[in-house]
Design a protein around this motif. Structure first.
Motif, PDB file in Angstrom:
ATOM      1  N   THR A 230      -4.092  45.085 -26.053  1.00  0.00           N
ATOM      2  CA  THR A 230      -3.060  45.632 -26.956  1.00  0.00           C
ATOM      3  C   THR A 230      -3.658  46.069 -28.287  1.00  0.00           C
ATOM      4  O   THR A 230      -3.236  47.085 -28.846  1.00  0.00           O
ATOM      5  CB  THR A 230      -1.962  44.566 -27.213  1.00  0.00           C
ATOM      6  N   ASP A 231      -4.627  45.296 -28.796  1.00  0.00           N
ATOM      7  CA  ASP A 231      -5.228  45.663 -30.087  1.00  0.00           C
ATOM      8  C   ASP A 231      -5.931  47.017 -29.998  1.00  0.00           C
ATOM      9  O   ASP A 231      -5.902  47.802 -30.943  1.00  0.00           O
ATOM     10  CB  ASP A 231      -6.224  44.584 -30.546  1.00  0.00           C
ATOM     11  N   ALA A 232      -6.565  47.292 -28.859  1.00  0.00           N
ATOM     12  CA  ALA A 232      -7.239  48.590 -28.682  1.00  0.00           C
ATOM     13  C   ALA A 232      -6.205  49.703 -28.467  1.00  0.00           C
ATOM     14  O   ALA A 232      -6.330  50.804 -29.014  1.00  0.00           O
ATOM     15  CB  ALA A 232      -8.211  48.512 -27.511  1.00  0.00           C
ATOM     16  N   MET A 233      -5.146  49.400 -27.709  1.00  0.00           N
ATOM     17  CA  MET A 233      -4.110  50.414 -27.438  1.00  0.00           C
ATOM     18  C   MET A 233      -3.342  50.774 -28.712  1.00  0.00           C
ATOM     19  O   MET A 233      -2.821  51.869 -28.855  1.00  0.00           O
ATOM     20  CB  MET A 233      -3.127  49.907 -26.374  1.00  0.00           C
ATOM     21  N   ARG A 234      -3.277  49.812 -29.634  1.00  0.00           N
ATOM     22  CA  ARG A 234      -2.548  50.021 -30.885  1.00  0.00           C
ATOM     23  C   ARG A 234      -3.072  51.253 -31.627  1.00  0.00           C
ATOM     24  O   ARG A 234      -2.313  52.032 -32.207  1.00  0.00           O
ATOM     25  CB  ARG A 234      -2.716  48.774 -31.753  1.00  0.00           C
ATOM     26  N   GLU A 235      -4.399  51.411 -31.575  1.00  0.00           N
ATOM     27  CA  GLU A 235      -5.034  52.544 -32.240  1.00  0.00           C
ATOM     28  C   GLU A 235      -4.518  53.863 -31.634  1.00  0.00           C
ATOM     29  O   GLU A 235      -4.216  54.811 -32.373  1.00  0.00           O
ATOM     30  CB  GLU A 235      -6.552  52.397 -32.044  1.00  0.00           C
TER      31      GLU A 235
END
Ligand code: UTP
Length: 289
Positions: A230-235
């Motif tokens: 999720t942290d990577a997709m947030r970008e």
């Protein structure tokens, strides 16, 4: 570009379903007569996926055995005239083109997806979380692929989740686009109560563009030391490249005990062989509660 590849991360430790998951991967726990991961592979195939990469780790070789031939068993079924069982067992070895890679350390879902980098290459791909089974006439991954093909953006499968459960999931910032399709402009993994943006969370499926790998590489581990997808997709969401679809099926969390029981009861009730008898049993049980 067509979505032809899927990644199924199945290398987690499954601590919430111990001791069942000590030697048997939680992805192999059965719902009536099929292990969870078989429902997931079947959903991928029904969605038009041709190549599947399952992310495994030590002790998950049972998954590989399940999707392989079992010569002794097959011979026995054939010679004793059990044609239907034989067909079922043999078909598992031909369901899809399945490959495996090991995640050598359990460093989180983001890291597990990163292990698929060379398999994926420069194509869009689907991710089906190995412990999320979705029962549906319309395959959920296919619904996500439909949105990807229409908008050319990454897509997450979403559902509303009760507020008190959100801190164990994620929370999404969404704007309606059409029908059950949304623009996803923000996401926070495992939010604190004051960080909740909406009740929508990502549940079990996404279609990603290959730029995710570079973003995963830049993502620092979260509070629990794991690299969160999720942290990577947030970008991607911040860049305006993320959509969400509230898929139609029912999702069962095979990573928790209650989820496993719900899946067994609901799939059992519809089962062609034992559904009727199970319904009668449940009714008699319910009358005593
Ligand atoms: P979960 O966070 O639900 O799995 O990951 P977990 O870590 O096994 O759960 P608990 O908290 O210990 O019970 C979702 C999916 O991602 C996979 C899991 O196998 C599951 O299918 N996963 C998770 C990996 O492949 N690698 C990881 O490092 C973590």
């Amino acid at each position: 570009m067509k979505v032809r590849k899927a990644v199924i991360p199945a290398a987690g430790l499954g601590t919430r379903v111990l001791p069942a998951s000590k030697a048997v991967p939680k992805e192999m726990l059965p719902i009536v007569d099929k292990p969870a991961i078989q429902y997931i592979v079947e959903e991928a195939v029904a969605s038009g996926i041709e190549d599947i990469l399952i992310i495994t780790n030590r002790g998950k070789s049972l998954i590989e055995d399940h999707f392989d031939h079992a010569p002794e068993l097959e011979e026995k079924l054939l010679s004793s005239g059990k044609q239907k069982l034989y067909d079922d067992v043999v078909s598992l070895a031909h369901l899809a083109n399945i490959q495996y890679v090991r995640q050598k350390e359990t460093r989180g879902l983001g890291h597990a997806v990163w292990c698929a980098k060379s398999f994926v290459g420069n194509e869009p791909f689907a991710v089906l979380y190995g412990d999320d089974v979705i029962i549906s006439k319309t395959p959920a991954t296919g619904e996500l692929i439909g949105v990807y093909e229409k908008y050319g953006k990454s897509v997450v499968g979403i559902k509303p989740v009760a507020t008190e459960l959100l801190p164990s999931y994620c929370t999404l910032g969404v704007k309606p686009v059409e029908g059950k399709t949304y623009d996803v402009f923000d996401m926070i993994e495992k939010p604190l109560p004051e960080e909740i943006i909406s009740n929508f969370a990502i549940l079990g499926r996404c279609v990603l563009t290959p730029d995710i790998f570079e973003l995963i590489e830049k993502t620092p581990p979260s509070r629990n030391g794991e690299v969160q997808l999720t942290d990577a997709m947030r970008e991607i969401a911040h860049r305006g490249g993320m959509m969400g679809i509230e898929y139609t099926g029912t999702r069962y969390d095979m990573g928790n005990k209650l989820g496993i029981l719900q899946a067994i009861v609901e799939v059992g009730l519809e089962h062609p062989e034992i559904g009727g008898a199970f319904r009668e049993y449940l009714k008699s049980m319910a009358a005593t509660l």
